[in-house]
Structures are given as C-alpha cells and as structure tokens.
Design a protein around this motif. Structure first.
Motif, PDB file in Angstrom:
ATOM      1  N   LEU A  84      -8.304  -1.712  -5.476  1.00  0.00           N
ATOM      2  CA  LEU A  84      -8.449  -3.157  -5.305  1.00  0.00           C
ATOM      3  C   LEU A  84      -7.642  -3.665  -4.112  1.00  0.00           C
ATOM      4  CD1 LEU A  84      -9.578  -5.826  -6.340  1.00  0.00           C
ATOM      5  CD2 LEU A  84      -7.629  -5.979  -7.907  1.00  0.00           C
ATOM      6  N   LEU A  85      -6.386  -3.251  -4.026  1.00  0.00           N
ATOM      7  CA  LEU A  85      -5.526  -3.717  -2.934  1.00  0.00           C
ATOM      8  C   LEU A  85      -5.962  -3.145  -1.585  1.00  0.00           C
ATOM      9  CD1 LEU A  85      -2.049  -3.533  -4.693  1.00  0.00           C
ATOM     10  CD2 LEU A  85      -3.149  -5.596  -3.804  1.00  0.00           C
ATOM     11  N   LEU A  86      -6.383  -1.891  -1.591  1.00  0.00           N
ATOM     12  CA  LEU A  86      -6.818  -1.256  -0.345  1.00  0.00           C
ATOM     13  C   LEU A  86      -8.046  -1.953   0.226  1.00  0.00           C
ATOM     14  CD1 LEU A  86      -6.542   1.065   1.695  1.00  0.00           C
ATOM     15  CD2 LEU A  86      -7.932   2.473   0.156  1.00  0.00           C
TER      16      LEU A  86
ATOM     17  N   TYR B 115      -6.842   3.734   4.611  1.00  0.00           N
ATOM     18  CA  TYR B 115      -7.934   4.374   3.877  1.00  0.00           C
ATOM     19  C   TYR B 115      -7.721   5.884   3.846  1.00  0.00           C
ATOM     20  CZ  TYR B 115     -10.952   0.298   3.286  1.00  0.00           C
ATOM     21  OH  TYR B 115     -11.485  -0.906   2.882  1.00  0.00           O
ATOM     22  N   ASP B 116      -7.406   6.431   4.999  1.00  0.00           N
ATOM     23  CA  ASP B 116      -7.198   7.872   5.097  1.00  0.00           C
ATOM     24  C   ASP B 116      -6.011   8.312   4.247  1.00  0.00           C
ATOM     25  OD1 ASP B 116      -7.783  10.490   6.618  1.00  0.00           O
ATOM     26  OD2 ASP B 116      -5.638  10.194   6.978  1.00  0.00           O
TER      27      ASP B 116
ATOM     28  N   LEU C 134       0.824  -1.208   0.000  1.00  0.00           N
ATOM     29  CA  LEU C 134       0.000   0.000   0.000  1.00  0.00           C
ATOM     30  C   LEU C 134       0.860   1.261   0.000  1.00  0.00           C
ATOM     31  CD1 LEU C 134      -2.834  -1.117   2.451  1.00  0.00           C
ATOM     32  CD2 LEU C 134      -2.968  -0.869  -0.036  1.00  0.00           C
ATOM     33  N   ASP C 135       2.011   1.188   0.632  1.00  0.00           N
ATOM     34  CA  ASP C 135       2.939   2.318   0.592  1.00  0.00           C
ATOM     35  C   ASP C 135       3.415   2.556  -0.840  1.00  0.00           C
ATOM     36  OD1 ASP C 135       4.662   4.308   2.066  1.00  0.00           O
ATOM     37  OD2 ASP C 135       6.234   3.107   1.114  1.00  0.00           O
ATOM     38  N   ALA C 136       3.681   1.470  -1.553  1.00  0.00           N
ATOM     39  CA  ALA C 136       4.094   1.586  -2.956  1.00  0.00           C
ATOM     40  C   ALA C 136       2.971   2.183  -3.796  1.00  0.00           C
ATOM     41  CB  ALA C 136       4.484   0.209  -3.493  1.00  0.00           C
ATOM     42  N   CYS C 137       1.734   1.807  -3.496  1.00  0.00           N
ATOM     43  CA  CYS C 137       0.587   2.373  -4.214  1.00  0.00           C
ATOM     44  C   CYS C 137       0.528   3.887  -4.017  1.00  0.00           C
ATOM     45  CB  CYS C 137      -0.712   1.735  -3.726  1.00  0.00           C
ATOM     46  SG  CYS C 137      -0.957   0.023  -4.262  1.00  0.00           S
TER      47      CYS C 137
END
Length: 230
Positions: free
Chosen positions: A47-49, A62-63, A24-27
C-alpha cells in the motif's frame, strides 16, 4: 505496522512524500517479521509503496522492496501462510512495475515453479494468476523460462485431474498458453512440440482450439493443434 496502515489510508500523498524514504526503509526492515505479522507487513508495504511511488516503475524503491520480499520468500519457500499472503497482495506492485519485472524473473520464476505444484489449491490458483499477470505485463518473447513454464503447465494440467479446483486450474492454464502463443516466441513453439503427441492432453488441445477459433487466432502454426488432434 498498524500505525503505517493508518498513515497510508489517512495521510495525503503530498504530505507522505516528506517521509517516504524513512517509511519505506522501515517497511523493508520489517519484511523478515514473524509469521503472525507477515500478512500485515506485506499489506502495508504494498500500500505504501504504490501510494508514494505511484506509477513510477523506475523508482529504486520498487526494486528494493520486491527484492527484499523475494529474497525472504526464497529462504522459506515452503511456508504456506507467507506465500499465500504475498501472492494475494502483491498484484498492485506487479501492475506498477510492468516491464521492470524482467529484472526479477530469476527469483520470481524460481518460486513460481516450486509453488505451482503445492499441495493446497489456493496457492496453485494464485500462482497461475500471478504468472498470467507477469506474462501480460512483460509480453515475454525470448526468455530462458519459457520452455520450463510450458513443461510445468502441462504437468500441472495432468496433475489437476485429482484436484478439487481442477476446472479453475485448467482454465487458467489454457489462458496462459493462449497468452504465450500471442507472444509468438519460437521458444514456445519448440517447447510445445515436445507435448504434441501426448494423448493425455487431448482435452487441453481441444479447449485450446476452441479458444483460438473464438479469438480469431490461427489454429495452426505455433501449437499445430490440428495435427495434435489427428
């Protein structure tokens, strides 16, 4: 991004949980990607979140992800491809966050109010759909954006007369107004009173009265429909 999409669709959530923070950090770091990658970045991030955080709206991811996206869109509000992609794909995140969307109202409505009068019908229709979703999920009563929202919807209703998707837009507008009425906010009542005597809204008021009758809602009170049609 293609690799992440493959991971999201083929790796079990229990296995993903070991690496979800890094993924998620990479996203988040990929959100400022070039235009040609933006759709894929948003698609994969959503999708990943939602896959890793599921229905845990308290998750800080999410935030962070939504804040990154909104901040980026705020810097490029006129980029049609980016806004259409985001509006098309962001729905599952809204659904998962629910009431926690309130923390993002400032940027959300700032963008909504800009995009609701965009030249392309697709953007306008998507914005109306997302506004309806946000109101339904947060059930806003007191908000500094209620009055502005009513004014923008009324203005769009008038502007839509020359739009190809006029009927779809007007149906969405009426649905949003119905939802706002059910919130029974005093701000909505006060905002609507400014438009009660507007002869250009006869069709809108007539349609609203019809829906109130079908829904079993009172036809007087907040919208004072009868007095508007008199």
């Amino acid at each position: 991004m293609i690799s992440f999409m493959h991971i999201a669709k083929n790796v079990k959530v229990t296995e993903l949980s070991l690496y979800e923070d890094a993924i998620l950090d990479a996203c988040c770091h990929n959100i400022p990607a070039d235009d040609e990658l933006w759709y894929r970045v948003v698609e994969v991030s959503v999708l990943l979140l939602t896959c890793t955080q599921r229905s845990n709206p308290r998750s800080p991811w999410y935030d962070r992800v939504l804040s990154e996206m909104l901040g980026h869109l705020e810097r490029q509000p006129l980029n049609k491809e980016r806004r259409v992609a985001w509006l098309t794909l962001i729905g599952p995140v809204f659904d998962s966050m629910g009431l926690f969307l309130l923390a993002h109202f400032r940027l959300l409505f700032s963008l909504f109010f800009q995009w609701i009068h965009a030249d392309d019908d697709r953007t306008v229709l998507l914005v109306l759909e997302r506004i309806h979703t946000v109101i339904k999920l947060t059930w806003i009563r007191k908000s500094p954006y209620t009055s502005r929202l009513v004014n923008e919807l009324v203005l769009l209703y008038k502007e839509s007369a020359t739009r190809k998707s006029r009927e779809m837009m007007r149906n969405h507008i009426v649905e949003i107004l119905m939802l706002l009425q059910k919130c029974k906010g005093q701000q909505f009542e006060e905002a609507w009173k400014k438009h009660e005597a507007d002869l250009d809204l006869t069709l809108l008021l007539s349609r609203f009265k019809e829906l109130c009758t079908e829904d079993g809602s009172p036809e007087t009170g907040i919208l004072n429909v009868d007095s508007c049609l008199a």
